[in-house]
Design a protein around this motif. Structure first.
Motif, short mmCIF file in Angstrom:
data_model
loop_
_atom_site.label_atom_id
_atom_site.label_comp_id
_atom_site.label_asym_id
_atom_site.label_seq_id
_atom_site.Cartn_x
_atom_site.Cartn_y
_atom_site.Cartn_z
N MET A 104 0.82 -1.21 0.00
CA MET A 104 0.00 0.00 0.00
C MET A 104 0.86 1.27 0.00
N ALA A 105 0.25 2.34 -0.46
CA ALA A 105 0.90 3.66 -0.44
C ALA A 105 -0.04 4.63 0.27
N VAL A 106 0.55 5.55 1.03
CA VAL A 106 -0.27 6.48 1.81
C VAL A 106 -0.38 7.82 1.08
N ARG A 107 -1.57 8.39 1.12
CA ARG A 107 -1.81 9.71 0.54
C ARG A 107 -2.66 10.51 1.52
N LEU A 108 -2.42 11.82 1.60
CA LEU A 108 -3.25 12.68 2.45
C LEU A 108 -4.52 13.03 1.67
N ILE A 109 -5.66 12.61 2.20
CA ILE A 109 -6.91 12.64 1.44
C ILE A 109 -7.97 13.47 2.19
N ALA A 110 -8.73 14.22 1.42
CA ALA A 110 -9.95 14.84 1.94
C ALA A 110 -11.11 14.07 1.36
N LYS A 111 -12.10 13.82 2.20
CA LYS A 111 -13.17 12.93 1.77
C LYS A 111 -14.49 13.38 2.36
N THR A 112 -15.54 13.31 1.57
CA THR A 112 -16.86 13.60 2.09
C THR A 112 -17.87 12.63 1.52
N LYS A 113 -18.93 12.43 2.27
CA LYS A 113 -19.94 11.44 1.92
C LYS A 113 -21.26 11.99 2.40
N ARG A 114 -22.32 11.79 1.63
CA ARG A 114 -23.65 12.21 2.07
C ARG A 114 -24.59 11.03 2.05
N GLN A 115 -25.53 11.04 2.98
CA GLN A 115 -26.61 10.08 2.95
C GLN A 115 -27.85 10.85 3.37
N GLY A 116 -28.79 11.01 2.46
CA GLY A 116 -29.98 11.81 2.76
C GLY A 116 -29.55 13.21 3.12
N ASN A 117 -29.97 13.71 4.28
CA ASN A 117 -29.55 15.05 4.68
C ASN A 117 -28.49 15.03 5.79
N THR A 118 -27.76 13.90 5.86
CA THR A 118 -26.60 13.86 6.76
C THR A 118 -25.34 13.71 5.91
N TYR A 119 -24.24 14.17 6.46
CA TYR A 119 -22.99 14.07 5.71
C TYR A 119 -21.83 13.91 6.69
N SER A 120 -20.71 13.45 6.16
CA SER A 120 -19.48 13.45 6.94
C SER A 120 -18.36 14.03 6.08
N CYS A 121 -17.38 14.62 6.76
CA CYS A 121 -16.16 15.11 6.10
C CYS A 121 -14.98 14.70 6.95
#
Lengths: 392, 392
Positions: B231-248
């Motif tokens: 594996m290789a490591v990368r600094l990542i920004a990520k977001t996900k939505r489900q209905g009207n909730t989300y995570s970042c």
């Protein structure tokens, strides 16, 4: 906005699906009012008809979407639609590659739009990306994995140490390859996409007189040999410009295993442009498939709806095809008795017995030689080595 | 079209260069008429002034380009320019992340445009790609390498088996990293870019209350350990939505070595979105740098010139941040005496002595634990493992 869809195959029905199941305000403003199907086919939806005149004569119709494929009657219908004052959106690379200049002229004369994002790179916003880049930079180099079927075959041959035939069958089973896969594996599908891309980049209608070599003869052993050299093979379309000369070629190219092309898996596409100020831009995504390609068609329709004009092309530039513009190293496999045909080239005599590494050959010359070789050894194969000096 | 450039650093001077050395009809239509420099700085060009009022009061001025960076006075100048009826284009991610809603509202009230393609992903047409995708699909997942400096460090640490400090020095030498690299290596630069991207995707002004963990404590041994796992490591920004909730979240993520992220070299960016019909789209290119970023600024100016409106955002959606939306596996390195802090988690006891592999932890909880651990062992590091089940 009222839309007629000509042809109700994979892409046509995908366009219908996206519009009928619209989830955004933009797509909810679109209405399919006609679907042209072949005479004699059952009319399973109320919008269906088998008569192009009905469509062309409907004054309420705004956009004609052509997803029939092939040259005729697509070519005629597109011209008729433009002449009838309808905007036209097509996903048909064959007809765009052949008639892009005529279509642009006809659209301009009739003051309507002719858009074809879906014809090249499927769902990838490639044509718009290229057009945007051209507002600021000359784009003098493009290369890409423009065909998902051939990429699926090459990727799976390497990852699963499988034969060409095994993977082709799997691709056919998954619906990625046609019963007759010639257009995909012999490079002619890609050839059309390269013509379209280069024609936009150079504002010159690029003819199809450039070298094309496909992957029909690649073996499991070839792929494993390349892997032993730390490389992976991909079927690539490539163009380069210098001043008013240009070159185009479609051929298998070897990439180092840590390059993005070598890691473009399954049936994905990866297309690259280079501009002076923007540097390298790469676009990755589904290069085919029902909804992704239909998405690109609907994007074009929305651009018409929103009045977002695409690049105005005149195809009046004078360009010369230059066979000397591009030299490359190749790895060639052919029957040993044919080796003398290559002995005038510079080659690495230390290379493995079965494969000859030839150096710095003019691309067009290498393709000519390979045509001769294939007359005597129909199993022969070659791949060029990606040149990092002209790295995108 | 008359343009004022506020700030004449790397990007501002790049914009000036592209316009002054215009090679296309589009860019030849642009004219720089004012450059705002700091009071007391030498005026080396005739357009230079140190007085914002002169600029705002010029009725012949069409577009204000803000490339000063930081919150103030950028925030004030942007609002003043919009209120003065000028279109505004900015490359300033800090001010956009903080005030995107206010700027959009102010632009709308004054019937002018506010565009910020260059603020996120540098020269990559990311924001426009995202906006385009949103016309047809909901975009419920975004992830990306949004920061070239951290990517350069991680890539070079792996490829050249170098220490963090060695590569950081090289990056500083090459001009890729600031003398104080905190914003890049601690993830705060990326945090702004994720806020901007997610705010567009969700039409909701995303606050900065999400977990951020950077790469300050990563060692050569960590990188080689990850490599030994393929594996290789990368600094990542990520977001996900489900209905009207989300995570970042911003954190180091481990990718299998044949994934495109793992093969994104040097200071390049690679940003991915997922939509239902379009599938996965990835955009690769220069995420920073003078001419590439300036290219994105000029693209926005050309959109204004050509009347190509960007997406209208209202930021009126109701969204909830949901810490339970995202669970992931982590590899954690910390002083062994601190292991009990992790023993309530499910972990793989067979994993190598120095590293603990913990399973299926809520992302926010893992970040909280890590904050505690760092109080006792300031050298600790963690990376999550890219989840192929939520593959983009």
């Amino acid at each position: 906005m009222n839309i007629a869809i000509l042809g109700f195959g994979t892409i046509g029905s995908g366009v219908y699906e996206i519009i009928e199941h619209a989830t955004t305000p933009e797509t909810k403003a679109l209405h399919v009012t006609h679907i042209l199907i072949r005479k004699g086919k059952p009319k399973t939806l109320p919008y269906m008809c088998d008569d192009i005149e009905t469509i062309l004569n409907d004054p309420a119709l705004d956009v004609v979407v052509e997803t029939m494929g092939g040259l005729e009657p697509a070519h005629t219908y597109i011209l008729q639609a433009l002449q009838a004052g309808k905007h036209v959106v097509t996903a048909n690379k064959v007809v765009v590659a052949a008639y892009v200049k005529e279509f642009h002229e006809c659209a301009s004369e009739n003051d309507v739009n002719f858009y074809y994002e879906a014809s090249t790179g499927g769902g990838i916003p490639w044509i718009q990306g290229l057009e945007k880049a051209l507002r600021i930079d000359q784009v003098n180099r493009i290369h890409g994995i423009f065909n998902g079927t051939s990429n699926f075959i090459l990727d799976h041959m390497q990852r699963y140490q499988a034969t060409f035939d095994e993977v082709l069958k799997e691709a056919q089973h998954l619906g990625y390859a046609e019963a007759d896969p010639s257009a995909d594996i012999d490079g002619f599908d890609i050839c059309n996409k390269l013509r379209i891309s280069a024609s936009i980049a150079y504002d010159y209608h690029v003819p199809d007189n450039f070298p094309v070599f496909g992957i029909r003869t690649i073996t499991k052993e070839d792929v494993q040999y390349f892997k032993s050299l730390g490389m992976a093979v991909r079927l690539i379309a490539k163009t380069k410009r210098q001043g008013n000369t240009y070159s185009c070629v479609v051929e298998p190219i070897l990439f180092k295993e840590n390059q993005l092309e070598a890691n473009t898996m399954d049936n994905y596409n990866l297309i690259t442009l280079h501009g002076d100020t923007i540097g390298d831009l790469k676009f990755f995504g589904q290069g085919a498939g029902k909804l992704a390609t239909a998405n690109a068609v609907v994007q074009d329709i929305l651009d018409i709806l929103e009045g977002k004009a695409h690049r105005v092309l005149h195809f009046q530039k004078e360009m010369q095809y230059d066979t000397t513009l591009c030299n490359r190293d190749y790895i060639v496999r052919c029957d040993k008795s044919l080796r003398p045909m290559l002995h005038h080239l510079s080659y690495d005599s230390s290379t493995f017995d079965k494969y000859l590494h030839v150096k710095n050959v003019e691309v067009a010359h290498m393709h000519e030689l390979m045509k001769e070789i294939l007359k005597h050894d129909a199993t022969a194969f070659m791949a060029s080595i990606h040149d990092h000096r002209e790295e995108l």
